[in-house]
Write an enzyme that holds these catalytic residues in place. Structure first.
Site, PDB file in Angstrom:
ATOM      1  N   GLU A 163      38.287  42.404  40.608  1.00 31.31           N
ATOM      2  CA  GLU A 163      39.130  43.151  39.669  1.00 31.31           C
ATOM      3  C   GLU A 163      39.389  42.363  38.386  1.00 31.31           C
ATOM      4  O   GLU A 163      40.325  41.566  38.311  1.00 31.31           O
ATOM      5  CB  GLU A 163      40.470  43.513  40.321  1.00 31.31           C
ATOM      6  N   LYS A 184      36.437  46.650  40.530  1.00 34.10           N
ATOM      7  CA  LYS A 184      37.668  47.368  40.182  1.00 34.10           C
ATOM      8  C   LYS A 184      38.033  47.056  38.733  1.00 34.10           C
ATOM      9  O   LYS A 184      38.840  46.164  38.461  1.00 34.10           O
ATOM     10  CB  LYS A 184      38.811  46.992  41.132  1.00 34.10           C
TER      11      LYS A 184
END
Length: 340
Positions: free
Chosen positions: A178, A220
């Site tokens: 992420e 992500k």
């Protein structure tokens, strides 16, 4: 490391119409959420709230995985079933947040780097025993219109994400990678696209250098969107165009799925943007969701910490899951928000 197992878990999380519930708020963050409904953030209230989410009827159709916080992974439902076991019994894969949060990057004013690599190998082994099959590490990229982030901050965060991902795969756990370019501040969408592009380019070079298997991760990312204080607001189509353009240029086709963070967007905006991207055509990877606030804010508002509101709150949660499942196929529209 079993590569086939990593691939299988990653694929199951982003199966048709499915995405991720990010229920990994730290205790200080969940306190802020509870403050909004004037509920004390005790361990039992946190457990009650997570149980409300995890037991909502029908969500397994749209939720492929749930990211848990350390405390939550060790908690159980009121009948004594560990949450990881409860989720797995419903066909929902349990995961765990493993980073220790972003801290100021020394000598680089305004930049941050995420900590938590020390002892991570041992923590991953414990989390796997507790039932976690995937993990999450969030790299926080501060941004302004001109100077932040520095090139070094991008490299430092990409390096940490790659080290984390390699340790996860070594442990047989799928890493969610992420790199979040924040949507705070006055920067415009063009600036967000430039920074997001640089981050993704550096990130995949680092992942490759660390011998991370792209087929066994999930990405992500943030959507490419203007900052919340920007005077030029981005429309839905502009966000979809810029985001998909950026991803096509920098994300390898071997990655089995992209699960967007909502990053402070409203529930409706996050769903609308995801829908617009999927309505535009096909991609080398599924475009899905890994939403926290954008799935939970309406649920908290309906619940208010009252047992009498649980059924209504679960109904609200199911609807948000369903709408994002439809957005995965480009079949959502805002008029659906008014449906009972």
């Amino acid at each position: 490391m079993n590569v086939d197992e990593l691939k299988s878990v990653a694929a199951a999380i982003v199966a048709q119409q499915k995405g991720i519930l990010a229920a990994d708020e730290s205790n200080p963050t969940i306190k802020k959420r509870f403050d909004s409904i004037r509920l004390e953030s005790t361990e039992e209230n946190r457990r009650r709230y997570r149980e409300l989410l995890f037991t909502a009827e029908g969500i397994e159709r749209y939720i492929g995985g749930v990211i848990l916080f350390d405390e939550t992974l060790r908690q159980s439902s009121r009948d004594g079933t560990p949450f990881a076991e409860l989720l797995s019994s419903r066909g929902i894969i349990p995961g765990i947040k493993v980073d220790k949060g972003a801290k100021a990057l020394a000598m680089y004013s305004g930049d941050q780097v995420t900590e938590g690599l020390d002892g991570l190998r041992e923590r991953l082994a414990e989390y796997k025993q507790l039932g976690a099959k995937f993990a999450k590490w969030r790299g926080v990229i501060q941004i302004d219109q001109h100077d932040i982030p520095s090139a070094y901050a991008l490299h430092a965060n990409a390096h940490a994400l790659a080290r984390y991902a390699a340790l996860c795969q070594e442990a047989g756990i799928v890493p969610i990678v992420e790199p979040e370019v924040l949507m705070d501040g006055p920067h415009d969408m063009d600036r967000c696209e430039v920074v997001t592009s640089h981050m993704l380019e550096i990130l995949f070079a680092e992942l490759d250098a660390h011998r991370v298997i792209f087929e066994g991760i999930l990405l992500k990312p943030n959507m490419v969107i203007a900052g919340m204080k920007c005077t030029h607001e981005s429309n839905v189509r502009q966000v979809a165009d810029a985001t998909t353009r950026c991803l096509r240029r920098y994300v390898p086709s071997a990655v089995p799925g992209i699960v967007f963070l909502s990053g402070g967007q409203s529930a409706e905006d996050a769903t609308d943007h995801l829908n617009a991207m999927n309505a535009m055509g096909s991609y080398p990877w599924p475009l899905s969701f890994s939403y926290g606030r954008a799935l939970q804010a309406p649920v908290l508002a309906a619940w208010h910490g009252k047992e009498s509101n649980v059924a209504m709150a679960q109904k609200v949660f199911f609807k948000r899951c369903q709408l994002n499942g439809l957005a995965r196929e480009g079949k959502y529209n805002r008029a659906m928000e008014m449906d009972k």
